[in-house]
Design a protein around this motif. Structure first.
Motif, PDB file in Angstrom:
ATOM      1  N   ASP A  48       0.854  -1.182   0.000  1.00  0.00           N
ATOM      2  CA  ASP A  48       0.000   0.000   0.000  1.00  0.00           C
ATOM      3  C   ASP A  48       0.892   1.235   0.000  1.00  0.00           C
ATOM      4  OD1 ASP A  48      -2.090   1.750   0.118  1.00  0.00           O
ATOM      5  OD2 ASP A  48      -2.495   1.457   2.264  1.00  0.00           O
ATOM      6  N   PRO A  49       0.888   2.002  -1.099  1.00  0.00           N
ATOM      7  CA  PRO A  49       0.084   1.784  -2.299  1.00  0.00           C
ATOM      8  C   PRO A  49       0.724   0.741  -3.226  1.00  0.00           C
ATOM      9  CG  PRO A  49       1.465   3.710  -2.590  1.00  0.00           C
ATOM     10  CD  PRO A  49       1.707   3.234  -1.179  1.00  0.00           C
ATOM     11  N   VAL A  50      -0.073   0.230  -4.176  1.00  0.00           N
ATOM     12  CA  VAL A  50       0.479  -0.641  -5.214  1.00  0.00           C
ATOM     13  C   VAL A  50       1.298   0.227  -6.155  1.00  0.00           C
ATOM     14  CG1 VAL A  50      -0.106  -2.112  -7.183  1.00  0.00           C
ATOM     15  CG2 VAL A  50      -1.382  -2.310  -5.039  1.00  0.00           C
ATOM     16  N   LEU A 105       6.190  -1.076   3.636  1.00  0.00           N
ATOM     17  CA  LEU A 105       5.484  -1.803   2.579  1.00  0.00           C
ATOM     18  C   LEU A 105       3.989  -1.497   2.537  1.00  0.00           C
ATOM     19  CD1 LEU A 105       7.086  -5.362   2.859  1.00  0.00           C
ATOM     20  CD2 LEU A 105       7.449  -3.681   1.047  1.00  0.00           C
ATOM     21  N   ARG A 106       3.398  -1.222   3.705  1.00  0.00           N
ATOM     22  CA  ARG A 106       1.944  -1.196   3.768  1.00  0.00           C
ATOM     23  C   ARG A 106       1.348   0.059   4.379  1.00  0.00           C
ATOM     24  NH1 ARG A 106      -0.079  -7.231   4.267  1.00  0.00           N
ATOM     25  NH2 ARG A 106      -2.003  -6.044   4.051  1.00  0.00           N
ATOM     26  N   LEU A 114      -0.064  -5.082  12.669  1.00  0.00           N
ATOM     27  CA  LEU A 114       1.374  -5.350  12.631  1.00  0.00           C
ATOM     28  C   LEU A 114       1.694  -6.704  13.264  1.00  0.00           C
ATOM     29  CD1 LEU A 114       2.621  -1.782  13.530  1.00  0.00           C
ATOM     30  CD2 LEU A 114       3.061  -2.969  11.369  1.00  0.00           C
ATOM     31  N   LEU A 115       1.027  -7.022  14.367  1.00  0.00           N
ATOM     32  CA  LEU A 115       1.254  -8.308  15.021  1.00  0.00           C
ATOM     33  C   LEU A 115       0.924  -9.460  14.091  1.00  0.00           C
ATOM     34  CD1 LEU A 115       1.870  -9.999  17.561  1.00  0.00           C
ATOM     35  CD2 LEU A 115      -0.525  -9.701  18.221  1.00  0.00           C
ATOM     36  N   ALA A 116      -0.215  -9.382  13.405  1.00  0.00           N
ATOM     37  CA  ALA A 116      -0.624 -10.457  12.499  1.00  0.00           C
ATOM     38  C   ALA A 116       0.301 -10.559  11.290  1.00  0.00           C
ATOM     39  CB  ALA A 116      -2.064 -10.233  12.039  1.00  0.00           C
ATOM     40  N   ARG A 117       0.691  -9.423  10.752  1.00  0.00           N
ATOM     41  CA  ARG A 117       1.473  -9.419   9.519  1.00  0.00           C
ATOM     42  C   ARG A 117       2.960  -9.682   9.753  1.00  0.00           C
ATOM     43  NH1 ARG A 117      -1.900  -4.092   7.519  1.00  0.00           N
ATOM     44  NH2 ARG A 117      -3.725  -5.252   6.756  1.00  0.00           N
ATOM     45  N   SER A 178      -6.514   0.800   5.296  1.00  0.00           N
ATOM     46  CA  SER A 178      -6.506  -0.007   4.078  1.00  0.00           C
ATOM     47  C   SER A 178      -7.304  -1.284   4.248  1.00  0.00           C
ATOM     48  CB  SER A 178      -5.064  -0.344   3.677  1.00  0.00           C
ATOM     49  OG  SER A 178      -4.415  -1.029   4.722  1.00  0.00           O
ATOM     50  N   SER A 179      -7.409  -1.780   5.486  1.00  0.00           N
ATOM     51  CA  SER A 179      -8.222  -2.951   5.779  1.00  0.00           C
ATOM     52  C   SER A 179      -8.735  -2.815   7.196  1.00  0.00           C
ATOM     53  CB  SER A 179      -7.418  -4.243   5.621  1.00  0.00           C
ATOM     54  OG  SER A 179      -6.352  -4.275   6.535  1.00  0.00           O
TER      55      SER A 179
END
Length: 217
Positions: A48-50, A105-106, A114-117, A178-179
């Motif tokens: 994000d962004p692409v 990156l995002r 952040l924890l999940a990713r 973004s999500s």
């Protein structure tokens, strides 16, 4: 170079994030070639962004990272490759390198995002562990992260990197995430898709390496 003077443009920040990510997720093809770095930078998921960086822009960004002390060029199988030097440059542990990579990156993210990713990059004990390392990044003399207060309808504060200089906190706070935060199903799906993309990129890199080794000259 003193990290107080470091300012990365969008392409450089994206490439630094890619090097950090791929070191953990595809160690068999790391350090990255320019082609592999381009594919990583232009992924359609987990970005994000692409972006749509061409090979020339990627090569230039990698060379700029090298000049700034954040990347190092190495050679293998007759191809130039790049590895990041974030841990040594900033003097931070792997957990903080992983967080900087994810933010590069995002974009702005919550502690739970952040924890999940971060699971594929570095292990954190829990959300409080993530928050502790974010605090350390914010408390530096030259802060590397800033906290974004939650906006209307948002349940959590977010965090953004400062690798590209100061950010407009008010504008980011007003922007929708973004999500949605707190949706583990989405995080798991993202992780699976990212893992598949990493596997495809690794296979492509291995094929290119074999072909390069077989090519005379």
């Amino acid at each position: 170079m003193d990290d107080t003077t470091i300012v990365l443009n969008a392409a450089e920040a994206r490439l630094l994030g890619c090097l950090i990510e791929k070191e953990a997720t595809t160690p068999e093809t790391y350090p990255l070639t320019v082609n592999a770095a381009q594919a990583a930078a232009n992924q359609k998921t987990a970005r994000d962004p692409v972006m749509a960086l061409d090979a020339g822009a990627v090569n230039h960004a990698l060379r700029q990272l090298e000049q700034k002390g954040l990347a190092k060029q190495v050679f293998s199988s007759r191809a130039e490759r790049y590895e990041h030097r974030a841990a040594a440059f900033f003097g931070v542990p792997q957990q903080q390198v992983a967080l900087l990579g994810l933010l590069a990156l995002r974009g702005a993210q919550t502690v739970h995002e952040l924890l999940a990713r971060a699971e594929r990059l570095c292990r954190f004990n829990d959300a409080e562990d993530v928050r502790h390392h974010l605090d350390r990044l914010m408390q530096r003399e030259a802060a590397l992260v800033v906290q974004i207060p939650r906006g209307p309808g948002q349940r959590e504060d977010r965090y953004a990197h400062l690798l590209s200089g100061p950010v407009d906190v008010a504008a980011i706070a007003a922007r929708a995430p973004s999500s949605p935060a707190g949706e583990p199903a989405n995080a798991e799906l993202e992780a699976r898709v990212a893992a598949l993309e990493a596997e495809v990129a690794a296979l492509r890199e291995q094929v290119e390496r074999v072909l390069a080794e077989r090519t005379p000259g």
